[in-house]
Scaffold this motif. Structure first.
Motif, PDB file in Angstrom:
ATOM      1  N   PHE A   1      98.051  55.817  78.019  1.00 17.69           N
ATOM      2  CA  PHE A   1      97.854  55.409  76.628  1.00 17.69           C
ATOM      3  C   PHE A   1      96.883  56.319  75.890  1.00 17.69           C
ATOM      4  N   GLN A   2      97.077  56.359  74.582  1.00 19.50           N
ATOM      5  CA  GLN A   2      96.266  57.184  73.689  1.00 19.50           C
ATOM      6  C   GLN A   2      94.788  56.857  73.829  1.00 19.50           C
ATOM      7  N   SER A   3      93.958  57.891  73.814  1.00 21.68           N
ATOM      8  CA  SER A   3      92.508  57.699  73.862  1.00 21.68           C
ATOM      9  C   SER A   3      91.835  58.821  73.100  1.00 21.68           C
ATOM     10  N   TRP A   4      90.694  58.473  72.502  1.00 24.40           N
ATOM     11  CA  TRP A   4      89.872  59.483  71.835  1.00 24.40           C
ATOM     12  C   TRP A   4      88.558  59.717  72.582  1.00 24.40           C
ATOM     13  N   GLY A   5      88.418  59.070  73.730  1.00 22.93           N
ATOM     14  CA  GLY A   5      87.203  59.249  74.523  1.00 22.93           C
ATOM     15  C   GLY A   5      86.024  58.497  73.941  1.00 22.93           C
ATOM     16  N   GLY A   6      84.811  58.987  74.244  1.00 28.39           N
ATOM     17  CA  GLY A   6      83.599  58.424  73.663  1.00 28.39           C
ATOM     18  C   GLY A   6      83.279  57.016  74.117  1.00 28.39           C
ATOM     19  N   GLY A   7      82.659  56.256  73.208  1.00 23.25           N
ATOM     20  CA  GLY A   7      82.156  54.932  73.544  1.00 23.25           C
ATOM     21  C   GLY A   7      83.227  53.928  73.879  1.00 23.25           C
ATOM     22  N   VAL A   8      84.397  54.054  73.240  1.00 28.22           N
ATOM     23  CA  VAL A   8      85.490  53.132  73.539  1.00 28.22           C
ATOM     24  C   VAL A   8      85.970  53.342  74.971  1.00 28.22           C
ATOM     25  N   LEU A   9      86.142  54.599  75.362  1.00 30.10           N
ATOM     26  CA  LEU A   9      86.565  54.892  76.726  1.00 30.10           C
ATOM     27  C   LEU A   9      85.501  54.441  77.718  1.00 30.10           C
ATOM     28  N   ARG A  10      84.240  54.619  77.378  1.00 32.93           N
ATOM     29  CA  ARG A  10      83.162  54.179  78.279  1.00 32.93           C
ATOM     30  C   ARG A  10      83.277  52.675  78.562  1.00 32.93           C
ATOM     31  N   GLN A  11      83.530  51.900  77.527  1.00 29.87           N
ATOM     32  CA  GLN A  11      83.674  50.454  77.744  1.00 29.87           C
ATOM     33  C   GLN A  11      84.870  50.145  78.645  1.00 29.87           C
ATOM     34  N   GLN A  12      85.949  50.885  78.476  1.00 28.80           N
ATOM     35  CA  GLN A  12      87.116  50.683  79.338  1.00 28.80           C
ATOM     36  C   GLN A  12      86.790  51.057  80.780  1.00 28.80           C
ATOM     37  N   VAL A  13      85.992  52.114  80.949  1.00 37.55           N
ATOM     38  CA  VAL A  13      85.557  52.519  82.284  1.00 37.55           C
ATOM     39  C   VAL A  13      84.704  51.432  82.912  1.00 37.55           C
ATOM     40  N   GLU A  14      83.725  50.946  82.139  1.00 39.63           N
ATOM     41  CA  GLU A  14      82.800  49.932  82.671  1.00 39.63           C
ATOM     42  C   GLU A  14      83.516  48.628  83.000  1.00 39.63           C
TER      43      GLU A  14
ATOM     44  N   PRO B   1      87.043  73.674  77.578  1.00 34.17           N
ATOM     45  CA  PRO B   1      85.996  72.742  78.015  1.00 34.17           C
ATOM     46  C   PRO B   1      85.592  71.726  76.961  1.00 34.17           C
ATOM     47  N   VAL B   2      85.488  72.148  75.684  1.00 38.38           N
ATOM     48  CA  VAL B   2      85.059  71.205  74.656  1.00 38.38           C
ATOM     49  C   VAL B   2      86.019  70.039  74.526  1.00 38.38           C
ATOM     50  N   SER B   3      87.286  70.269  74.781  1.00 38.69           N
ATOM     51  CA  SER B   3      88.276  69.216  74.616  1.00 38.69           C
ATOM     52  C   SER B   3      88.125  68.121  75.668  1.00 38.69           C
ATOM     53  N   VAL B   4      87.586  68.474  76.822  1.00 39.87           N
ATOM     54  CA  VAL B   4      87.467  67.519  77.930  1.00 39.87           C
ATOM     55  C   VAL B   4      86.214  66.661  77.810  1.00 39.87           C
ATOM     56  N   GLU B   5      85.204  67.155  77.111  1.00 40.38           N
ATOM     57  CA  GLU B   5      83.904  66.475  77.114  1.00 40.38           C
ATOM     58  C   GLU B   5      83.935  65.040  76.592  1.00 40.38           C
ATOM     59  N   PRO B   6      84.671  64.707  75.523  1.00 37.59           N
ATOM     60  CA  PRO B   6      84.690  63.302  75.093  1.00 37.59           C
ATOM     61  C   PRO B   6      85.309  62.356  76.116  1.00 37.59           C
ATOM     62  N   PHE B   7      86.049  62.913  77.067  1.00 37.33           N
ATOM     63  CA  PHE B   7      86.733  62.106  78.073  1.00 37.33           C
ATOM     64  C   PHE B   7      85.981  62.111  79.409  1.00 37.33           C
ATOM     65  N   THR B   8      84.796  62.686  79.403  1.00 38.42           N
ATOM     66  CA  THR B   8      83.965  62.765  80.601  1.00 38.42           C
ATOM     67  C   THR B   8      82.828  61.760  80.475  1.00 38.42           C
ATOM     68  N   ILE B   9      82.805  60.790  81.354  1.00 36.61           N
ATOM     69  CA  ILE B   9      81.810  59.721  81.340  1.00 36.61           C
ATOM     70  C   ILE B   9      80.976  59.809  82.611  1.00 36.61           C
ATOM     71  N   ASP B  10      79.676  60.039  82.436  1.00 37.36           N
ATOM     72  CA  ASP B  10      78.754  60.152  83.574  1.00 37.36           C
ATOM     73  C   ASP B  10      79.266  61.151  84.609  1.00 37.36           C
ATOM     74  N   GLY B  11      79.765  62.274  84.121  1.00 40.21           N
ATOM     75  CA  GLY B  11      80.192  63.359  84.994  1.00 40.21           C
ATOM     76  C   GLY B  11      81.577  63.216  85.581  1.00 40.21           C
ATOM     77  N   LYS B  12      82.279  62.140  85.260  1.00 41.57           N
ATOM     78  CA  LYS B  12      83.620  61.929  85.799  1.00 41.57           C
ATOM     79  C   LYS B  12      84.647  61.929  84.661  1.00 41.57           C
ATOM     80  N   ILE B  13      85.841  62.404  84.973  1.00 38.46           N
ATOM     81  CA  ILE B  13      86.900  62.548  83.971  1.00 38.46           C
ATOM     82  C   ILE B  13      87.805  61.318  83.988  1.00 38.46           C
ATOM     83  N   TYR B  14      87.917  60.676  82.821  1.00 37.26           N
ATOM     84  CA  TYR B  14      88.741  59.469  82.707  1.00 37.26           C
ATOM     85  C   TYR B  14      89.872  59.613  81.694  1.00 37.26           C
ATOM     86  N   GLY B  15      90.038  60.792  81.140  1.00 33.81           N
ATOM     87  CA  GLY B  15      91.114  61.016  80.190  1.00 33.81           C
ATOM     88  C   GLY B  15      91.381  62.497  80.060  1.00 33.81           C
TER      89      GLY B  15
END
Length: 427
Positions: A95-108, A128-142
Motif C-alpha cells: 500500500f501507498q506510503s509517504w513515510g515519516g510519522g505515519v509510517l512510524r505509528q504503523q511500525v510501532e 539515498p534521499v528517497s529512502v530516508e523517509p521510509f527508514t525508521i530507527d535505522g530499519k527500512i519499512y517502505g
C-alpha cells in the motif's frame, strides 16, 4: 522529520541483484495455488493507472503463480480506507506510503514488515534521499518509487497576459505578481481549500524560509510551535490571503475533482498552483485532450523571504512509496522489487508523472519541468517532509486544520501556533 543536509540526489554505489522469494507455508493462496497480493495505490488517473496495471500483469505472466489484485483510490479516499483497515489490524499487502510519522505509528503498531534484510541486494540502486523517509530507527519499512518537491506551477500565457515578465524570487515579488495578475482580471492561484493539505504547503514553506530548514523539525522535537518565526510564517501567509488570490468557492474545492484545484489550473481558471511533482500529470488527466498545458506550463521554486534564515535551496516535499503489510505473502517483496527495476522505473519516468528513485532511470526524465524539479532537488541544502506525514497523524492533521482556518480567515497566526502546540504537547 528533516532529512540530512547534503546533495539530495547523491547516488549510492551498490549494484542491484535479483531477489527471489519462495512462498512460505502460511502464505494466503487461491485454490489453484497462486499467491494473491492486494495492492492499494493512489495513482487512480492516467498515465500511471494503466502503467501500474500493465506492470502487474507482466509480473503475473512471468511468475505464473501470483495474482495481483489492484485497488486504485483517490488520495483522501485511500487515507480513510487505510485508516479503517489499520485500525482493524488488517492492512493491505502492498500500500501507498509517504513515510515519516505515519509510517512510524504503523511500525510501532506492528502493522508493516521490516524490509531491511529482504531489500539489501537491490536497495543500493535507489537514491539515498528517497529512502530516508521510509527508514525508521535505522530499519527500512517502505520503498519509494518517486521523489520530488513542492513548488509553483504556472501558466506562462496568463503570466504574459498579466505583464509578469519574470517569475518571482522573493515573497515581496510574489505578492506583487499576485496583485498584478488579479488586476488583469485573472485568478492568481487555484487552491483545494476543502482538502486542507494543499494549504499547509504555504505555511510550511514560509516557516522554512523565515526560520530556516530546521525550524519545523525543532518545533516538533520541542512540542512548541509558538515561536516568533512560526507566528511570522502565519503573518506572511495572511498577507497573501488578504489579497483574495484564490478561485471562487475555493474553500469547497477538492484537488483532483473535475472542478477542483488541478482542473481550475489546467483549464485556464488560475495562473498558478503550489503543488508537488505530480501536478502536470493530474492536470493532464483533467484536461479535455489529456495533454494538459504542455509548453504553457512552467515551474519555479517557492520564493525566499527577505531577512529569513532559509533560502530557496531548502526544499519541502517527499516521495511516494509502498509499505508491505504484516501478513502479506512472501511474493509481495519480490513484486515490489520488480516495480523498482530500472526498466519499469524508466517507463514510469517517461510518463512525466514520476521522478524516479532508481539512479539508472533518472536520465529518463524527459519533461523540462520534471528536469527543473530534479535540478532543484540536486542543489538542495535542506529537505523537509510534508508535515502531515513527518509528524504523528494527530499533529499533522492539526497543522492542516489550523492552516485551513487561517486561510479561511477564522484564526489568527497567533491562534494557529497555539492550537498546534496544544496537540503537540499531548503526543
Amino acid at each position: 522529520m528533516r532529512l540530512s543536509r547534503r546533495s539530495l540526489m547523491g547516488l549510492a554505489g551498490a549494484s542491484a541483484g535479483a531477489l527471489l522469494l519462495g512462498a512460505c507455508s502460511d502464505d494466503a493462496t487461491d485454490p489453484d495455488g497462486a499467491q494473491t497480493v492486494n495492492w492499494w495505490h493512489i495513482q487512480n488517473t492516467e498515465p500511471m493507472l494503466s502503467v501500474w496495471a500493465a506492470m502487474a500483469r507482466e509480473y503475473e505472466a512471468a511468475r505464473g503463480n501470483l495474482k495481483v489484485e489492484i485497488q486504485p483510490l483517490e488520495n483522501e479516499a485511500f487515507k480513510a480506507k487505510l485508516t479503517t483497515a489499520t485500525q482493524a489490524g488488517s492492512p493491505p499487502d502492498l500500500f501507498q506510503s509517504w513515510g515519516g510519522g505515519v509510517l512510524r505509528q504503523q511500525v510501532e503498531a506492528g502493522l508493516v514488515k521490516d524490509l531491511t534484510a529482504d531489500v539489501q541486494p537491490w536497495i543500493g540502486n535507489l537514491l539515498p534521499v528517497s529512502v530516508e523517509p521510509f527508514t525508521i530507527d535505522g530499519k527500512i519499512y517502505g520503498i519509494p518509487f518517486d521523489v520530488g518537491m513542492v513548488g509553483f506551477w504556472y501558466n506562462k500565457d496568463l503570466f504574459t497576459r498579466a505583464g509578469v515578465a519574470a517569475v518571482p524570487t522573493t515573497w515581496t515579488e510574489f505578492l506583487a505578481a499576485v496583485s498584478r495578475i488579479k488586476a488583469a482580471g485573472i485568478t492568481p492561484i487555484a487552491l483545494a481549500g476543502k482538502e486542507k493539505w494543499p494549504a499547509h504547503f504555504y505555511w510550511s514553506y514560509l516557516a522554512m524560509r523565515i526560520g530556516g530548514p530546521t525550524a519545523l523539525q525543532q518545533a516538533g522535537t520541542d512540542a512548541n510551535f509558538d515561536t516568533p518565526d512560526l507566528v511570522a510564517a502565519g503573518t506572511r501567509l495572511k498577507e497573501l490571503v488578504d489579497l483574495a488570490p484564490f478561485q471562487k468557492d475555493f474553500l469547497g474545492a477538492d484537488y483532483s475533482s473535475p472542478d477542483g484545484q488541478a482542473a481550475t489550473m489546467v483549464n485556464g481558471g488560475a495562473a498558478m498552483e503550489l503543488m508537488g511533482q505530480w501536478a502536470p500529470s493530474v492536470q493532464a488527466s483533467l484536461s479535455a485532450d489529456k495533454k494538459g498545458l504542455g509548453d504553457k506550463l512552467g515551474f519555479f521554486p517557492f520564493p525566499a523571504v527577505d531577512g529569513g534564515k532559509g533560502t530557496v535551496s531548502d526544499v519541502f516535499g517527499g516521495g511516494n512509496g509502498f509499505a508491505v503489510g504484516r501478513d502479506a505473502p512472501s511474493a509481495t517483496v519480490d513484486f515490489l522489487r520488480a516495480l523498482l527495476e530500472a526498466g519499469n522505473q524508466r517507463k514510469s519516468a517517461a510518463t512525466g508523472a514520476v521522478l524516479p528513485t532508481v539512479r539508472d532511470a533518472v536520465d529518463a526524465i524527459a519533461d523540462p519541468n520534471g528536469k527543473a524539479v530534479a535540478a532543484s532537488l540536486a542543489a538542495a541544502t535542506g529537505f523537509q517532509l510534508y508535515l502531515d506525514q513527518a509528524y504523528p497523524p494527530a499533529l499533522g492533521q492539526q497543522v492542516n486544520d489550523s492552516v485551513a482556518e487561517l486561510v479561511a480567515g477564522s484564526k489568527t497566526p497567533e491562534q494557529v501556533v497555539k492550537d498546534i502546540t496544544t496537540v503537540a504537547k499531548n503526543q
